[in-house]
Design a protein around this motif. Sequence first.
Motif, short mmCIF file in Angstrom:
data_model
loop_
_atom_site.label_atom_id
_atom_site.label_comp_id
_atom_site.label_asym_id
_atom_site.label_seq_id
_atom_site.Cartn_x
_atom_site.Cartn_y
_atom_site.Cartn_z
N ARG A 161 0.87 -1.18 0.00
CA ARG A 161 0.00 0.00 0.00
C ARG A 161 0.90 1.23 0.00
NH1 ARG A 161 -3.62 -0.30 5.09
NH2 ARG A 161 -4.83 1.33 4.02
N VAL A 162 0.57 2.20 -0.85
CA VAL A 162 1.48 3.33 -1.08
C VAL A 162 0.73 4.65 -1.04
CG1 VAL A 162 3.03 4.39 -2.78
CG2 VAL A 162 3.06 1.91 -2.46
N ALA A 163 1.41 5.68 -0.53
CA ALA A 163 0.96 7.06 -0.66
C ALA A 163 2.12 7.84 -1.28
CB ALA A 163 0.59 7.66 0.70
N CYS A 164 1.86 8.49 -2.42
CA CYS A 164 2.89 9.24 -3.14
C CYS A 164 2.93 10.67 -2.61
CB CYS A 164 2.62 9.22 -4.64
SG CYS A 164 2.75 7.58 -5.37
N GLU A 165 4.14 11.14 -2.31
CA GLU A 165 4.32 12.40 -1.60
C GLU A 165 5.07 13.44 -2.43
OE1 GLU A 165 6.08 13.32 2.79
OE2 GLU A 165 7.50 12.36 1.41
N ILE A 166 4.62 14.69 -2.31
CA ILE A 166 5.38 15.83 -2.82
C ILE A 166 5.63 16.79 -1.66
CG2 ILE A 166 4.48 15.62 -5.17
CD1 ILE A 166 2.63 17.99 -4.56
N PHE A 167 6.54 17.76 -1.88
CA PHE A 167 6.99 18.62 -0.79
C PHE A 167 6.63 20.08 -1.04
CE2 PHE A 167 9.33 14.82 -0.25
CZ PHE A 167 9.65 14.74 1.09
N ALA A 168 6.03 20.69 -0.01
CA ALA A 168 5.63 22.09 -0.12
C ALA A 168 6.80 23.03 0.05
CB ALA A 168 4.55 22.41 0.91
N ASP A 169 7.78 22.63 0.86
CA ASP A 169 8.85 23.56 1.24
C ASP A 169 10.22 23.19 0.68
OD1 ASP A 169 9.22 21.29 2.74
OD2 ASP A 169 9.10 22.28 4.70
N ARG A 170 10.24 22.36 -0.38
CA ARG A 170 11.51 21.97 -0.98
C ARG A 170 11.45 22.11 -2.49
NH1 ARG A 170 14.91 18.67 1.59
NH2 ARG A 170 16.30 19.36 -0.08
N ALA A 171 12.59 22.50 -3.09
CA ALA A 171 12.71 22.61 -4.53
C ALA A 171 13.07 21.25 -5.13
CB ALA A 171 13.77 23.64 -4.89
N TYR A 172 12.72 21.07 -6.38
CA TYR A 172 12.91 19.79 -7.06
C TYR A 172 13.96 19.86 -8.16
CZ TYR A 172 8.92 17.34 -4.97
OH TYR A 172 8.07 16.71 -4.11
N ASN A 173 14.68 18.72 -8.31
CA ASN A 173 15.52 18.51 -9.48
C ASN A 173 14.67 17.97 -10.62
OD1 ASN A 173 18.12 19.14 -8.23
ND2 ASN A 173 17.87 17.23 -7.08
N THR A 174 15.26 17.87 -11.81
CA THR A 174 14.50 17.42 -12.98
C THR A 174 14.17 15.93 -12.94
OG1 THR A 174 16.59 17.11 -14.18
CG2 THR A 174 15.45 19.22 -14.46
#
Length: 258
Positions: A161-174
């Motif tokens: 079982r998985v929950a995919c996460e993104i970050f509000a306070d961090r910048a992303y690489n390509t």
Amino acid sequence: MTLSVDLNADLGESFGPWPMGNDEALLEVISSANVACGVHAGDWDVMAQTMARAVRNSVGIGAHPGFPDLQGFGRREMQMPLPSAANLVRWQLGAAQAMARAVGGEVRHLKLHGALANMAARDEALAAACFEGALSAAPDLILVVLAGTAQQKAARKLGARVACEIFADRAYNTDATLVDRRLPGAVIHDPAQAAERMLRMVSAGAILPDEGGPIPTRIDTICLHGDTPGAVEIARAVREALTGAGMTIARFEGVPLG
């Protein structure tokens, strides 16, 4: 159909008399809490207090295991054999389960911390070892993974079982990994900027790096680091932006990846 998304934060990172973040305020905003297990941060009393507050606020409890690096806050990379990494995660999860049950809660998810998480985002074998260690103790555990990375690939192969996460306070690489904290602009402190980014990403169903094209992904949860200065203001701004756009904030359910 109303779009639903979870808000999570890394909490329980105080240690003895040294406070870290404002957990009490964040627990009034978020829907899931990732609680440090006393290895990279936190201690047994802080774990118990944080989990009890989570139960009172109907916030989902997660274990947040990291490297044994109190001085470096778990953000310095360490090398260890894969079986040892599995044991490291399994050990911390066991402590979290005991603490949660003692205050009337239950650990429903697991999210890797800091350098361990970043290394697992690049190294599928490490991610698999960590996740297998956790699932051996709790087969129904929801794995919170860094969306679009090797963590997601490992979790998919395990059928977890998985929950995919993104970050509000961090910048992303390509490549969907996080920009190194040592680089300028890696950590986002402006609540309005964080809120605007999250609204765009959730609406698009994709990670949107500052450079490069969109990275389509399932988005189940948004992370707000509890130790980031202004974390409470960022959390409130993100929540208000999402609910203002007609989205609901609720705990993730965690389903296997297709």
